[in-house]
Structure formats: structure tokens, C-alpha cells
Design an enzyme around this catalytic site. Sequence first.
Site, short mmCIF file in Angstrom:
data_model
loop_
_atom_site.label_atom_id
_atom_site.label_comp_id
_atom_site.label_asym_id
_atom_site.label_seq_id
_atom_site.Cartn_x
_atom_site.Cartn_y
_atom_site.Cartn_z
N LYS A 1 0.86 -1.19 0.00
CA LYS A 1 0.00 0.00 0.00
C LYS A 1 0.89 1.24 0.00
O LYS A 1 1.91 1.27 0.69
CB LYS A 1 -0.88 0.00 1.26
N SER A 2 0.52 2.26 -0.77
CA SER A 2 1.32 3.49 -0.82
C SER A 2 1.58 3.99 0.60
O SER A 2 0.64 4.12 1.41
CB SER A 2 0.59 4.58 -1.61
N SER B 1 -12.55 6.36 -1.61
CA SER B 1 -11.85 7.56 -1.16
C SER B 1 -11.19 7.20 0.17
O SER B 1 -11.60 7.66 1.24
CB SER B 1 -12.85 8.71 -0.99
N CYS C 1 -2.09 9.77 -6.11
CA CYS C 1 -3.05 9.49 -5.04
C CYS C 1 -4.09 10.60 -5.05
O CYS C 1 -3.77 11.77 -4.85
CB CYS C 1 -2.36 9.46 -3.68
N THR D 1 -10.07 -3.90 -8.08
CA THR D 1 -11.45 -4.12 -7.65
C THR D 1 -11.80 -5.61 -7.58
O THR D 1 -12.39 -6.09 -6.60
CB THR D 1 -12.42 -3.40 -8.61
O1 LIG Z 1 -7.39 6.95 -1.29
C1 LIG Z 1 -6.36 6.25 -1.41
O2 LIG Z 1 -5.65 5.82 -0.47
C2 LIG Z 1 -5.98 5.93 -2.81
N1 LIG Z 1 -7.00 5.52 -3.63
C3 LIG Z 1 -6.79 5.27 -4.97
O3 LIG Z 1 -7.72 4.91 -5.72
N2 LIG Z 1 -5.55 5.43 -5.48
C4 LIG Z 1 -4.49 5.83 -4.72
O4 LIG Z 1 -3.36 5.96 -5.24
C5 LIG Z 1 -4.72 6.08 -3.33
I1 LIG Z 1 -3.11 6.67 -2.17
#
Ligand SMILES: O=C(O)c1[nH]c(=O)[nH]c(=O)c1I
Length: 312
Positions: free
Chosen positions: A44-45, A71, A131, A273
Site C-alpha cells: 500500500k502506498s 476515497s 493518489c 477491484t
Molecule cells: O485513497 C487512497 O488511499 C488511494 N485511492 C486510490 O484509488 N488510489 C491511490 O493511489 C490512493 I493513495
Amino acid sequence: VDLSTKVAGLSLPNLLFNASGVCCQTEADLKLMIESESGSLITKSATYEYREGNPSPRYLPLPSGLGSINSMGLPNEGYEYYLNFAKNYDYSSKKPLFISLSGLSLADNVKMCEAFVAADLPCVLEVNFSCPNVPGKPQLGYDMEAMENALNVLAPLIKKPFGVKLPPYFDIAHFDTAAAIFNKFDNLVYVTCINSVGNGLAIDFETESALIKPKDGFGGLGGLMVLNTALANVNAFYRRLPTKQVIGVGGVTSGKEVFLHVLAGASAVQIGTTLKEEGPTVFARINKELTDIMIAKGYKSLDEFRGKVKTL
Ligand SMILES: O=C(O)c1[nH]c(=O)[nH]c(=O)c1I
């Protein structure tokens, strides 16, 4: 048939893995990915500090069955958690490890990259320029000057091969401008297209209410409905980045969409998804479906048809 592939110089036993953000926030999630039939995994980022993220409901599959909206707000354990995971990862395993970083500032991205560079690990860094769901923070991927400035700082710092996660673009001039920037950085060896289609709005007909709580119901769209935008972004960058690779993500529900992503030019393909809704058994299912498609079409390896989409 052979589903193996190479990305950033690393060998993946098959081309499938998770989209960053899905099944990859905690060690328990990542263990499920390691035990699955995926060919790789990405975390996860990460931000510098731990983040709770946005209030729930913040992810939902859409009633139409055609996708999802999220979101999340960058919930994650903080970068040191993923640095520790990367330090303890079994690199002798078949599956390479990708680490996603999404600092809230360039300074945070620098600090996180410095820590990973100092650790000198075999994992591949991917900087998330896209993001979309942190209120008040415009995503870098749509600010070309800021994206180039960030790469001018991060590419030399990272030194080793790395990638970037991109939002979807919808204008040919944006493909041209973004690709011209990426082609300036030799160690930027791949781009991952696409992140969710930003700021959709799902409204429930009965309750007359937005489906998710954050941002008045605005959130990133994923799933089958974004497939054709994903294929366009994969192919646009495949055509414009001849010395780099593209990881495709967006709209994969079966072997058929994976096949299309590879035709468009993808070296590897991520599932978001459908992984979220079906769980990690999705990798075994879709690897089998792709195998059956390749047998039916007479292909023995991905190289035989990668990027070979025909035009009329
Ligand atoms: O809301 C998020 O954590 C999120 N949600 C996304 O759909 N893409 C992203 O890169 C991220 I950082």
C-alpha cells in the site's frame, strides 16, 4: 504456455499481481499475497507517518456491478513498517517485491527514498504520483511541472531502476507531455497505468444519498468501467516510451482483460477491484483463463503478442 515476465530487471513467475492499495496494507494482507498464485506483490502506498485515512464507508463495489468507488485517504502503517517488511522479505522466493511510496510532500518522498536507498534492498520502488483522495492535496500526476521537478530530485536519489504510478490521462497532448518528461530519466524504467479515475460520484437511487462518506461522496473509480481508459493509457505510454515498460491496471475481471492489457503493451498486469471483491484466489482463476485464451489463440508466451494490438 509461459506466463512469466520481467519488470525492472526482475523476473516474475507470472504477470499478475495486486494493484497497490488492495490486499497489501498490513503484513497479514501481504502474507495472503505471498501465498496466492500472484507473480509479485506491491505494498500500500506509504506516507512518512502512519495514517488512519478517511472515515468509512470509504470503499464500495458499485450496485451496477461494473466497478468500485473509493476515497480511502491514504490509510497506511507509515513507511518504516514497509521498510521493515522489505528488510525481512525472502528475496530468494520466486516473487519480487514492489514498494509504493506516496509522500504528502516532496520532502517526505525524499526522506522515504533515502531510507530505502540506504537499506539497499532488492525490492523495486514505485513513486505514486496519483493518489487522488487526500483532501486539499492536488495529485502530482496532473501537474506536469511539479512531476518533472519531483523526478529531477527523486530519480538521481533512487539511482536504481524504479517506477511511477500514474493517473489516467484523457488528452493526447497530456500523453505527449508526460512521456517527454519520463523519457528524460533513464532509471525510470516503468510506468504503472492507471490509477483510479478520479472523483467519480456514486449515488444510491433509493436513499438518494452518496454511497461513500468522504469528500461528499467523491472518489476514485475502478473496475470494468475503467477498462478502456486503462487500455488507452497503457498503449499510449507503450508507444511513447520505447525504452521503458508499462504495468497495466484497470478493468481486469478475467483472463480476457489481461490479454487485452498485454496486447496494448503491458509487461505485467495488476488487479484491484476484482481482487478486493473476490480475494486472492482470483490470481489462480485468471492465470488459468489467460492460459486457456493463449492456447486457443496459439500463443506460447506473452512476448508473442505484447503490444501487437492492430490498427485499422
Ligand atoms: O485513497 C487512497 O488511499 C488511494 N485511492 C486510490 O484509488 N488510489 C491511490 O493511489 C490512493 I493513495
